[in-house]
Design a protein around this motif. Structure first.
Motif, PDB file in Angstrom:
ATOM      1  N   LYS A 140     -14.988   2.971  -5.311  1.00 42.76           N
ATOM      2  CA  LYS A 140     -13.954   4.056  -4.268  1.00 42.76           C
ATOM      3  C   LYS A 140     -12.889   3.981  -2.812  1.00 42.76           C
ATOM      4  N   ALA A 141     -14.499   2.266  -2.820  1.00 43.15           N
ATOM      5  CA  ALA A 141     -13.098   1.566  -0.934  1.00 43.15           C
ATOM      6  C   ALA A 141     -12.259   0.935  -1.799  1.00 43.15           C
ATOM      7  N   GLU A 142     -11.658   1.038  -3.196  1.00 44.77           N
ATOM      8  CA  GLU A 142     -10.529  -0.064  -3.740  1.00 44.77           C
ATOM      9  C   GLU A 142     -10.029   1.454  -3.268  1.00 44.77           C
ATOM     10  N   LEU A 143     -10.011   2.951  -3.995  1.00 47.54           N
ATOM     11  CA  LEU A 143      -8.916   4.104  -4.478  1.00 47.54           C
ATOM     12  C   LEU A 143      -8.795   4.039  -3.157  1.00 47.54           C
ATOM     13  N   ALA A 144      -9.354   3.945  -1.771  1.00 45.72           N
ATOM     14  CA  ALA A 144      -9.379   4.482  -0.132  1.00 45.72           C
ATOM     15  C   ALA A 144      -7.911   3.463   0.410  1.00 45.72           C
ATOM     16  N   ALA A 145      -8.111   2.398   0.114  1.00 43.69           N
ATOM     17  CA  ALA A 145      -7.459   1.505   0.497  1.00 43.69           C
ATOM     18  C   ALA A 145      -5.781   0.935   0.212  1.00 43.69           C
ATOM     19  N   THR A 146      -6.093   1.260  -2.006  1.00 40.49           N
ATOM     20  CA  THR A 146      -4.908   1.775  -2.658  1.00 40.49           C
ATOM     21  C   THR A 146      -3.662   2.794  -2.219  1.00 40.49           C
ATOM     22  N   ALA A 147      -4.745   3.743  -1.635  1.00 42.58           N
ATOM     23  CA  ALA A 147      -4.196   5.017  -1.530  1.00 42.58           C
ATOM     24  C   ALA A 147      -3.413   4.977   0.180  1.00 42.58           C
ATOM     25  N   LEU A 148      -4.672   4.277   0.507  1.00 42.22           N
ATOM     26  CA  LEU A 148      -3.270   3.976   1.916  1.00 42.22           C
ATOM     27  C   LEU A 148      -1.867   3.302   2.105  1.00 42.22           C
ATOM     28  N   GLU A 149      -2.790   2.204   0.920  1.00 44.81           N
ATOM     29  CA  GLU A 149      -1.091   1.689   1.400  1.00 44.81           C
ATOM     30  C   GLU A 149      -0.229   1.927   0.003  1.00 44.81           C
ATOM     31  N   ALA A 150      -0.386   2.795  -0.506  1.00 43.95           N
ATOM     32  CA  ALA A 150       0.727   3.392  -1.155  1.00 43.95           C
ATOM     33  C   ALA A 150       1.633   4.329   0.116  1.00 43.95           C
ATOM     34  N   ILE A 151       0.901   5.237   1.050  1.00 48.69           N
ATOM     35  CA  ILE A 151       1.879   5.419   2.676  1.00 48.69           C
ATOM     36  C   ILE A 151       2.060   4.880   3.140  1.00 48.69           C
ATOM     37  N   LEU A 152       1.909   3.480   3.351  1.00 48.84           N
ATOM     38  CA  LEU A 152       1.858   2.650   3.990  1.00 48.84           C
ATOM     39  C   LEU A 152       3.365   2.022   3.432  1.00 48.84           C
ATOM     40  N   GLY A 153       3.521   1.708   2.840  1.00 47.90           N
ATOM     41  CA  GLY A 153       4.794   0.621   1.956  1.00 47.90           C
ATOM     42  C   GLY A 153       5.293  -0.186   2.328  1.00 47.90           C
ATOM     43  N   ASP A 154       6.817  -0.368   2.626  1.00 50.36           N
ATOM     44  CA  ASP A 154       7.224  -1.659   3.048  1.00 50.36           C
ATOM     45  C   ASP A 154       6.960  -1.311   5.208  1.00 50.36           C
ATOM     46  N   ARG A 155       6.592  -0.627   5.292  1.00 49.21           N
ATOM     47  CA  ARG A 155       6.182  -0.545   6.977  1.00 49.21           C
ATOM     48  C   ARG A 155       5.793  -0.655   7.754  1.00 49.21           C
ATOM     49  N   SER A 156       5.376  -0.960   8.925  1.00 47.70           N
ATOM     50  CA  SER A 156       4.923  -1.682   9.877  1.00 47.70           C
ATOM     51  C   SER A 156       3.613  -1.045   9.919  1.00 47.70           C
ATOM     52  N   PHE A 157       3.604   0.230  10.231  1.00 45.73           N
ATOM     53  CA  PHE A 157       2.522   0.356  10.598  1.00 45.73           C
ATOM     54  C   PHE A 157       2.232   2.122   9.321  1.00 45.73           C
ATOM     55  N   VAL A 158       1.138   2.780   9.387  1.00 45.50           N
ATOM     56  CA  VAL A 158       0.887   3.227   7.596  1.00 45.50           C
ATOM     57  C   VAL A 158       1.687   4.491   8.321  1.00 45.50           C
ATOM     58  N   ALA A 159       2.523   5.093   8.670  1.00 50.36           N
ATOM     59  CA  ALA A 159       2.991   6.573   9.024  1.00 50.36           C
ATOM     60  C   ALA A 159       4.955   6.280  10.222  1.00 50.36           C
ATOM     61  N   GLY A 160       5.104   4.471  10.023  1.00 49.66           N
ATOM     62  CA  GLY A 160       6.483   3.850  10.424  1.00 49.66           C
ATOM     63  C   GLY A 160       6.765   3.340  10.770  1.00 49.66           C
ATOM     64  N   GLU A 161       7.600   2.728  11.709  1.00 47.68           N
ATOM     65  CA  GLU A 161       7.733   1.505  12.388  1.00 47.68           C
ATOM     66  C   GLU A 161       6.966   1.687  13.384  1.00 47.68           C
ATOM     67  N   ALA A 162       6.692   2.603  14.235  1.00 53.65           N
ATOM     68  CA  ALA A 162       5.951   2.205  15.297  1.00 53.65           C
ATOM     69  C   ALA A 162       4.154   2.848  14.988  1.00 53.65           C
ATOM     70  N   ILE A 163       3.588   1.979  15.973  1.00 52.79           N
ATOM     71  CA  ILE A 163       2.206   2.539  16.095  1.00 52.79           C
ATOM     72  C   ILE A 163       1.545   4.214  15.501  1.00 52.79           C
ATOM     73  N   SER A 164       1.039   4.321  15.435  1.00 54.88           N
ATOM     74  CA  SER A 164       0.200   6.617  15.551  1.00 54.88           C
ATOM     75  C   SER A 164      -0.754   6.385  15.631  1.00 54.88           C
ATOM     76  N   LEU A 165      -1.075   7.412  15.937  1.00 51.25           N
ATOM     77  CA  LEU A 165      -2.356   7.737  15.933  1.00 51.25           C
ATOM     78  C   LEU A 165      -3.440   7.426  14.465  1.00 51.25           C
ATOM     79  N   ALA A 166      -3.123   7.216  13.464  1.00 52.00           N
ATOM     80  CA  ALA A 166      -3.833   7.262  12.115  1.00 52.00           C
ATOM     81  C   ALA A 166      -3.813   5.855  12.098  1.00 52.00           C
ATOM     82  N   ASP A 167      -3.048   4.980  12.904  1.00 52.26           N
ATOM     83  CA  ASP A 167      -3.277   3.351  12.899  1.00 52.26           C
ATOM     84  C   ASP A 167      -4.313   3.014  13.645  1.00 52.26           C
ATOM     85  N   LEU A 168      -4.180   3.568  15.136  1.00 56.62           N
ATOM     86  CA  LEU A 168      -5.942   3.584  15.822  1.00 56.62           C
ATOM     87  C   LEU A 168      -7.539   3.762  15.229  1.00 56.62           C
ATOM     88  N   HIS A 169      -6.834   4.861  14.347  1.00 58.98           N
ATOM     89  CA  HIS A 169      -8.549   5.901  14.111  1.00 58.98           C
ATOM     90  C   HIS A 169      -8.485   4.603  12.892  1.00 58.98           C
TER      91      HIS A 169
END
Ligand SMILES: N[C@@H](CCC(=O)N[C@@H](CS)C(=O)NCC(=O)O)C(=O)O
Length: 211
Positions: A140-169
């Protein structure tokens, strides 16, 4: 409106840390009122007036009372001056909300409770970890990590190039998870997740709050 928001909770809590990170990134002076929800006998009686479910954080600013971290984070983002913690792009905003939901619904339990608490906290208190719980949490831990990584892609932060509330979460959860050998190994295996966590952990706010 009173000048300083108040956070009711404990600084060790991942959810409290997410709010503290948002306030730190915004540069908002605030007060923390310590509440121990894990005290013997349960949370202090008066805390239920702030949070009917007895959890932390609870939040007050002027006459506004809030609980549930995503709502508090949204308020901090909108109510205070300072750097934007939300992407300008509509798709990235949706991904930010998606990442927060993945963290809450699919990462928090296996990363924190089933792996970190069992492997690190319980032995620290002299207890014996539940190896079956850890083993069952790993996929389950692996699946959550893989899912987040898929959203992150090649960007610097999880929802884009700038830090967002999701990164702080995410930062407080990744910080604890990485302290368990299973968590450290999992992060190591996921190159994008690893680079993301390194980028986050080098930020002043994260280095100070997610120790
Ligand atoms: N959905 C809540 C979750 C908060 C939460 O689970 N906080 C934990 C500490 S990290 C807590 O209060 N746990 C006490 C308990 O479950 O009894 C939020 O978004 O704020």
């Amino acid at each position: 409106m009173q000048a300083r928001p108040i956070i009711y909770g404990a600084r060790y809590s991942v959810y409290v840390r997410g709010v503290l990170l948002a306030l730190a990134e915004k540069g908002v002076a605030h007060d923390v009122v310590e509440v121990d929800v894990f005290a013997e006998g349960g949370p202090p009686r008066e805390h239920f007036a702030r949070h009917p479910f007895g959890k932390i954080p609870a939040f007050a600013h002027g006459d506004l009372r809030l609980y549930e971290t995503p709502a508090i984070l949204r308020y901090v983002y909108e109510a205070f001056e300072g750097p934007s913690l939300q992407p300008g792009d509509v798709r990235e905003r949706a991904q930010m909300i998606q990442a927060i939901a993945i963290l809450d619904n699919y990462a928090y339990r296996p990363w924190l409770w089933d792996i970190y608490v069992e492997r690190v906290s319980i032995p620290k208190r002299g207890g014996i970890p539940d190896e079956q719980k850890i083993a069952e949490a790993l996929p389950k831990a692996e699946l959550a990590a893989t899912a987040l990584e898929a959203i992150l892609g090649d960007r610097s932060f999880v929802a884009g190039e700038a830090i967002s509330l999701a990164d702080l979460h995410a930062a407080p959860m990744l910080g604890y998870f990485g302290k368990a050998p299973e968590g450290a190994a999992l992060i190591e295996r996921h190159a994008r997740l690893k680079a993301w966590w390194r980028r986050l952990s080098e930020r002043k706010s994260v280095a100070e709050i997610c120790v």
